[in-house]
Motif scaffolding. Structure first.
Motif, PDB file in Angstrom:
ATOM      1  N   VAL A   1     -73.281  67.257  -3.951  1.00 18.30           N
ATOM      2  CA  VAL A   1     -71.867  67.280  -3.586  1.00 18.30           C
ATOM      3  C   VAL A   1     -71.124  68.246  -4.496  1.00 18.30           C
ATOM      4  N   ALA A   2     -70.032  68.765  -3.982  1.00 21.01           N
ATOM      5  CA  ALA A   2     -69.053  69.506  -4.777  1.00 21.01           C
ATOM      6  C   ALA A   2     -67.705  68.866  -4.494  1.00 21.01           C
ATOM      7  N   PHE A   3     -66.920  68.613  -5.528  1.00 19.54           N
ATOM      8  CA  PHE A   3     -65.663  67.903  -5.318  1.00 19.54           C
ATOM      9  C   PHE A   3     -64.536  68.544  -6.126  1.00 19.54           C
ATOM     10  N   VAL A   4     -63.322  68.312  -5.649  1.00 13.86           N
ATOM     11  CA  VAL A   4     -62.124  68.741  -6.364  1.00 13.86           C
ATOM     12  C   VAL A   4     -61.043  67.695  -6.111  1.00 13.86           C
ATOM     13  N   ASN A   5     -60.254  67.366  -7.136  1.00 13.98           N
ATOM     14  CA  ASN A   5     -59.178  66.403  -6.968  1.00 13.98           C
ATOM     15  C   ASN A   5     -57.940  66.855  -7.734  1.00 13.98           C
ATOM     16  N   LEU A   6     -56.826  66.226  -7.417  1.00 15.20           N
ATOM     17  CA  LEU A   6     -55.553  66.566  -8.046  1.00 15.20           C
ATOM     18  C   LEU A   6     -54.735  65.288  -8.166  1.00 15.20           C
ATOM     19  N   GLN A   7     -54.209  65.017  -9.370  1.00 10.58           N
ATOM     20  CA  GLN A   7     -53.406  63.820  -9.567  1.00 10.58           C
ATOM     21  C   GLN A   7     -52.113  64.152 -10.305  1.00 10.58           C
ATOM     22  N   ARG A   8     -51.101  63.369  -9.997  1.00 12.42           N
ATOM     23  CA  ARG A   8     -49.800  63.546 -10.640  1.00 12.42           C
ATOM     24  C   ARG A   8     -49.124  62.180 -10.726  1.00 12.42           C
ATOM     25  N   PHE A   9     -48.460  61.903 -11.842  1.00 10.09           N
ATOM     26  CA  PHE A   9     -47.787  60.627 -12.062  1.00 10.09           C
ATOM     27  C   PHE A   9     -46.311  60.862 -12.360  1.00 10.09           C
ATOM     28  N   SER A  10     -45.515  59.822 -12.203  1.00 11.24           N
ATOM     29  CA  SER A  10     -44.129  59.904 -12.654  1.00 11.24           C
ATOM     30  C   SER A  10     -44.127  59.984 -14.185  1.00 11.24           C
ATOM     31  N   GLY A  11     -43.086  60.565 -14.742  1.00 17.93           N
ATOM     32  CA  GLY A  11     -43.059  60.835 -16.173  1.00 17.93           C
ATOM     33  C   GLY A  11     -42.465  59.726 -17.016  1.00 17.93           C
ATOM     34  N   ASP A  12     -42.662  58.472 -16.621  1.00 19.28           N
ATOM     35  CA  ASP A  12     -42.062  57.349 -17.357  1.00 19.28           C
ATOM     36  C   ASP A  12     -42.597  57.240 -18.776  1.00 19.28           C
ATOM     37  N   LEU A  13     -43.899  57.439 -18.955  1.00 20.27           N
ATOM     38  CA  LEU A  13     -44.525  57.289 -20.268  1.00 20.27           C
ATOM     39  C   LEU A  13     -44.659  58.617 -21.003  1.00 20.27           C
ATOM     40  N   SER A  14     -44.803  59.701 -20.250  1.00 17.10           N
ATOM     41  CA  SER A  14     -44.924  61.030 -20.850  1.00 17.10           C
ATOM     42  C   SER A  14     -44.594  62.077 -19.802  1.00 17.10           C
ATOM     43  N   GLU A  15     -43.826  63.067 -20.193  1.00 18.97           N
ATOM     44  CA  GLU A  15     -43.512  64.156 -19.264  1.00 18.97           C
ATOM     45  C   GLU A  15     -44.772  64.927 -18.875  1.00 18.97           C
ATOM     46  N   ASP A  16     -45.780  64.905 -19.748  1.00 20.28           N
ATOM     47  CA  ASP A  16     -47.033  65.588 -19.447  1.00 20.28           C
ATOM     48  C   ASP A  16     -47.727  64.969 -18.241  1.00 20.28           C
ATOM     49  N   TYR A  17     -47.550  63.663 -18.035  1.00 19.64           N
ATOM     50  CA  TYR A  17     -48.195  62.994 -16.910  1.00 19.64           C
ATOM     51  C   TYR A  17     -47.606  63.436 -15.578  1.00 19.64           C
ATOM     52  N   ALA A  18     -46.387  63.959 -15.598  1.00 18.57           N
ATOM     53  CA  ALA A  18     -45.727  64.401 -14.371  1.00 18.57           C
ATOM     54  C   ALA A  18     -46.219  65.771 -13.908  1.00 18.57           C
TER      55      ALA A  18
END
Length: 206
Positions: free
Chosen positions: A145-162
């Protein structure tokens, strides 16, 4: 639409947090084999309402939208192109820290290959992934298999997570049971900021 009672207890630094609620679930699944799907669609909507009245430490609500599809590419081959999206949203209140949407915190602990479990966390999670599954041997005993993913979170705990955090990698598939089409899945994934590692599953990731 099926109602369920959900009860979870988590412990952080010796402090117990309890979440008790009612879950409503709407599910559509026309896959022939959920263990190793070659075609079809999976769609699940889950709404959870946690209430002090039935034992929860606080009132809060969450919504999960989980959609997956599978297409043979080329059409007459055993190779499969897959797509998965998970939208996990807090619609009211504040969940306990360990029940916030998080990397690898989905029902099967499979989101975010390329990162350790719990690497990112926030009130809202947006996730997409695609994987191409192909045969290496003609009899299907060995595949890849070859895979790719992308995730993004709200920045409540860290702006980096956004920020958008990509993951990608390759994997090996070893057939353990030809009747159920169950594979041993061994993947190596990469993420941002030097994140990397092995990820092992029994049956396909999604």
């Amino acid at each position: 639409l099926t109602p369920e009672i959900a009860d979870q207890v988590t412990t952080v630094m010796g402090t117990k947090e309890e979440a008790s609620g009612i879950v409503g679930r709407l599910l559509f699944d026309n896959r022939i084999n959920p263990i190793n799907s070659k075609k079809g669609v999976f769609f699940n909507v889950s709404y959870r309402a946690n209430m002090r009245a039935i034992g929860s430490d606080s009132n809060w609500q969450s919504l999960q939208l989980d959609a997956r599809t599978y297409v043979r590419v080329p059409a007459r081959s055993e190779n499969v192109l897959t797509f998965w999206t998970l939208q996990w949203l807090t619609t009211g209140g504040t969940p306990p820290f360990l029940l916030l949407p998080s990397t690898g915190w989905d029902d099967n602990y499979n989101t975010g290959r390329g990162y350790i479990q719990g690497r990112f966390r926030g009130r809202n999670m947006h996730y997409v992934e695609s994987e191409y599954r192909y045969r290496i041997t003609r009899n299907g005993f060995i595949g890849g298999v070859a895979f790719v993913n992308l995730q993004r979170f709200s920045g409540d705990l860290s702006e980096d997570y956004a920020k958008f955090h990509p993951g990608y990698g390759l994997g090996l598939r070893i057939k353990l049971n030809k009747y159920s089409d169950t594979n041993l899945c061994i993947d190596y994934g990469f993420g941002s900021s030097g994140s990397k590692g092995f990820f092992v599953n029994l049956a396909e990731v999604f």
